[in-house]
Design a protein around this motif. Sequence first.
Motif, PDB file in Angstrom:
ATOM      1  N   UNK A  97      47.572  30.333  49.537  1.00  0.00           N
ATOM      2  CA  UNK A  97      46.627  31.159  48.802  1.00  0.00           C
ATOM      3  C   UNK A  97      45.566  30.358  48.064  1.00  0.00           C
ATOM      4  N   UNK A  98      45.386  29.091  48.409  1.00  0.00           N
ATOM      5  CA  UNK A  98      44.385  28.275  47.708  1.00  0.00           C
ATOM      6  C   UNK A  98      43.365  27.645  48.649  1.00  0.00           C
ATOM      7  N   UNK A  99      43.383  27.996  49.919  1.00  0.00           N
ATOM      8  CA  UNK A  99      42.453  27.400  50.875  1.00  0.00           C
ATOM      9  C   UNK A  99      42.855  26.018  51.334  1.00  0.00           C
ATOM     10  N   UNK A 100      44.082  25.620  51.079  1.00  0.00           N
ATOM     11  CA  UNK A 100      44.532  24.280  51.461  1.00  0.00           C
ATOM     12  C   UNK A 100      44.587  24.058  52.952  1.00  0.00           C
ATOM     13  N   UNK A 101      44.801  25.131  53.731  1.00  0.00           N
ATOM     14  CA  UNK A 101      44.881  25.008  55.187  1.00  0.00           C
ATOM     15  C   UNK A 101      43.610  25.480  55.871  1.00  0.00           C
ATOM     16  N   UNK A 102      42.546  25.705  55.087  1.00  0.00           N
ATOM     17  CA  UNK A 102      41.270  26.068  55.705  1.00  0.00           C
ATOM     18  C   UNK A 102      40.734  24.868  56.488  1.00  0.00           C
ATOM     19  N   UNK A 358      42.094  39.193  44.233  1.00  0.00           N
ATOM     20  CA  UNK A 358      42.067  37.733  44.125  1.00  0.00           C
ATOM     21  C   UNK A 358      43.288  37.325  43.328  1.00  0.00           C
ATOM     22  N   UNK A 359      44.222  36.633  43.970  1.00  0.00           N
ATOM     23  CA  UNK A 359      45.486  36.253  43.337  1.00  0.00           C
ATOM     24  C   UNK A 359      45.348  34.888  42.672  1.00  0.00           C
ATOM     25  N   UNK A 360      45.488  34.856  41.357  1.00  0.00           N
ATOM     26  CA  UNK A 360      45.415  33.604  40.622  1.00  0.00           C
ATOM     27  C   UNK A 360      46.811  32.993  40.475  1.00  0.00           C
ATOM     28  N   UNK A 361      46.851  31.744  40.011  1.00  0.00           N
ATOM     29  CA  UNK A 361      48.123  31.033  39.885  1.00  0.00           C
ATOM     30  C   UNK A 361      47.969  29.970  38.805  1.00  0.00           C
ATOM     31  N   UNK A 362      48.387  30.275  37.603  1.00  0.00           N
ATOM     32  CA  UNK A 362      48.350  29.299  36.514  1.00  0.00           C
ATOM     33  C   UNK A 362      49.649  29.359  35.744  1.00  0.00           C
ATOM     34  N   UNK A 363      49.942  28.310  34.988  1.00  0.00           N
ATOM     35  CA  UNK A 363      51.194  28.249  34.237  1.00  0.00           C
ATOM     36  C   UNK A 363      50.905  27.925  32.782  1.00  0.00           C
ATOM     37  N   UNK A 364      51.605  28.607  31.888  1.00  0.00           N
ATOM     38  CA  UNK A 364      51.397  28.430  30.450  1.00  0.00           C
ATOM     39  C   UNK A 364      52.733  28.267  29.746  1.00  0.00           C
ATOM     40  N   UNK A 365      52.734  27.727  28.513  1.00  0.00           N
ATOM     41  CA  UNK A 365      53.962  27.741  27.711  1.00  0.00           C
ATOM     42  C   UNK A 365      54.390  29.186  27.443  1.00  0.00           C
ATOM     43  N   UNK A 398      51.939  32.472  35.877  1.00  0.00           N
ATOM     44  CA  UNK A 398      51.216  33.736  35.950  1.00  0.00           C
ATOM     45  C   UNK A 398      50.609  33.947  37.331  1.00  0.00           C
ATOM     46  N   UNK A 399      50.601  35.207  37.773  1.00  0.00           N
ATOM     47  CA  UNK A 399      49.893  35.583  39.000  1.00  0.00           C
ATOM     48  C   UNK A 399      49.030  36.818  38.730  1.00  0.00           C
ATOM     49  N   UNK A 400      47.964  36.684  37.941  1.00  0.00           N
ATOM     50  CA  UNK A 400      47.074  37.829  37.751  1.00  0.00           C
ATOM     51  C   UNK A 400      46.372  38.178  39.068  1.00  0.00           C
ATOM     52  N   UNK A 401      46.307  39.452  39.392  1.00  0.00           N
ATOM     53  CA  UNK A 401      45.650  39.923  40.600  1.00  0.00           C
ATOM     54  C   UNK A 401      44.386  40.667  40.183  1.00  0.00           C
ATOM     55  N   UNK A 402      43.235  40.039  40.423  1.00  0.00           N
ATOM     56  CA  UNK A 402      41.956  40.626  40.049  1.00  0.00           C
ATOM     57  C   UNK A 402      41.502  41.548  41.179  1.00  0.00           C
ATOM     58  N   UNK A 403      41.272  42.815  40.861  1.00  0.00           N
ATOM     59  CA  UNK A 403      40.883  43.805  41.859  1.00  0.00           C
ATOM     60  C   UNK A 403      39.365  43.904  41.924  1.00  0.00           C
ATOM     61  N   UNK A 404      38.810  43.864  43.140  1.00  0.00           N
ATOM     62  CA  UNK A 404      37.358  43.919  43.296  1.00  0.00           C
ATOM     63  C   UNK A 404      36.996  44.459  44.673  1.00  0.00           C
ATOM     64  N   UNK A 405      35.700  44.589  44.902  1.00  0.00           N
ATOM     65  CA  UNK A 405      35.189  45.067  46.185  1.00  0.00           C
ATOM     66  C   UNK A 405      34.107  44.095  46.656  1.00  0.00           C
ATOM     67  N   UNK A 406      34.406  43.316  47.675  1.00  0.00           N
ATOM     68  CA  UNK A 406      33.472  42.295  48.142  1.00  0.00           C
ATOM     69  C   UNK A 406      32.229  42.895  48.793  1.00  0.00           C
ATOM     70  N   UNK A 436      52.443  27.020  41.787  1.00  0.00           N
ATOM     71  CA  UNK A 436      53.094  26.908  43.094  1.00  0.00           C
ATOM     72  C   UNK A 436      52.151  27.157  44.261  1.00  0.00           C
ATOM     73  N   UNK A 437      50.911  27.522  44.009  1.00  0.00           N
ATOM     74  CA  UNK A 437      49.987  27.826  45.108  1.00  0.00           C
ATOM     75  C   UNK A 437      49.139  26.636  45.510  1.00  0.00           C
ATOM     76  N   UNK A 438      49.201  25.546  44.777  1.00  0.00           N
ATOM     77  CA  UNK A 438      48.381  24.387  45.096  1.00  0.00           C
ATOM     78  C   UNK A 438      46.958  24.538  44.595  1.00  0.00           C
ATOM     79  N   UNK A 439      46.144  23.509  44.859  1.00  0.00           N
ATOM     80  CA  UNK A 439      44.754  23.461  44.404  1.00  0.00           C
ATOM     81  C   UNK A 439      43.805  23.836  45.531  1.00  0.00           C
ATOM     82  N   UNK A 440      43.966  23.200  46.689  1.00  0.00           N
ATOM     83  CA  UNK A 440      43.119  23.492  47.842  1.00  0.00           C
ATOM     84  C   UNK A 440      41.651  23.373  47.513  1.00  0.00           C
ATOM     85  N   UNK A 441      40.857  24.360  47.938  1.00  0.00           N
ATOM     86  CA  UNK A 441      39.449  24.429  47.542  1.00  0.00           C
ATOM     87  C   UNK A 441      39.260  25.388  46.379  1.00  0.00           C
TER      88      UNK A 441
END
Length: 505
Positions: A97-102, A358-365, A398-406, A436-441
């Motif tokens: 989910x981070x574009x690492x295999x693009x 858009x699925x985000x992936x960050x970690x906090x205390x 955290x995995x916030x899922x931002x809802x949008x319309x491209x 856990x999703x990596x950095x990728x692009x």
Amino acid sequence: MTQANNDLPTADAPMGTADAAGRRASLASAFLRFLPPESVICAPEELRPYETDGLSAFRRVPLVVVLPDTIEQVQRVLAICREQQVPVVARGAGTGLSGGAMPLDNGVLLGLAKFNRILDIDPVRRIARVQPGVRNLAISEAASPHGLYYAPDPSSQIACTIGGNVAENSGGVHCLKYGLTVHNVLELKMVTIDGELLTFGGECLDAPGYDLLALMSGSEGMLGVIVEVTVKLLPRPEVAILQMAAFDDIANAGAAVGGIIAAGIIPAGLEMMDELAIRCTEDFAHCGYPVGAAAILLCELDGTQEEVDEQMQRVRAVMESSGATSVHIAADEAERQRLWKGRKSAFPATGRLAPDYYCMDGTIPRKRLPEVLQRMSEMSAQYSLPVANVFHAGDGNLHPLILFDSNRPGEWKKTEEFGARILELCVEVGGTITGEHGVGVEKINQMCVQFQPLELAQFHAVKAAFDGDGLLNPGKAVPTLQRCAEYGAMHVHHADAPWPDLERF
């Protein structure tokens, strides 16, 4: 997501159509000397399925796709790419989910789908030796007759492969107690860009020298191509019981998470979902979630019957003292599986609420959870974009899922900027931009926020030690100092700004 972003990093300037056709023909000819025709893909219409991974906003059509099925073939592919100075991107199932295999439009995509064999299950030593294209869940299925299983369980475990799990250091809903991929891998075999086969780790408890096994976990295909993995298997616990608590205030649910850990209890899994995620998941999976609750906690305890019974009472007390409006215990294994199915279905379920997410992936205390959720809510109102929150509450992932319309002009730009601010908020409160999703692009600009120039220089030095010409997955995960200087000058991430030119490592 459907929006394509064309301002992406490449190892060199894109080639013209004639140059690309000539390079493609030359590479295909070299690969066909030792690969069968069906393992070399170069027709434009057949390359399209490989243009993206799970982060479909970013797309590139590769020059050539190769699908080897032996280690020797992988070695020859990489040796040819090294000789011709062609960049290479390794790919498993493409669920990242981070574009690492693009892929890169001037490079080779090395698919490992044919490396799908379980080579050995040893129930006495509790290990499994598998090829990188083996699905995560298939390991547990093969070990099940011996009463064993493989612990890391990403939501995509029915499709994602173990090689990709290692590359991204994947986790899952049970990583709180049993660890990430790095904690469950014993040995890796990897091919370098020069075609050399290396082995890291071993089947013993420890190995001399630097911990290169850990270095490979989460390296996102930038140091080598994984061709074999040996993992630990665990005995299935005697008892596993799942409690679901509902809260009328998400801050109370966050307080309960901290209270459970503070009580010295380490659940097998401790997951949180907010009201929007609960509602859409229940509508999708019909798993029995309390629609109308502001948040739910799923807390699984496992072990012997005696310890689980004792911990269940303590966890229930913490939840009720934290303001839980109800606490429900799964009646049987079927209900336990149904409740977990809901959590693991949350991403596709949320996709029914809007054309894109858009699925985000960050970690906090953990202690900053209520504050971060409040600030994300304020950002959501500022950007006029809804957010569904689904996350590994026990370790603050955290995995916030931002809802949008491209399809709406400018909405992807706004969404990407919102996501960048969430990641930078994670760093601000003492966390990190990925769990856990990596950095990728996707998160490469936020690497400039989290790390200082001297730290980035060390990352580049490690990369150069394995891949001095920068041919393995270039432009991913580690930004150049030039890029960070330009990003710092921008102050705010602009999704439609040109990506800075990436230097060779």
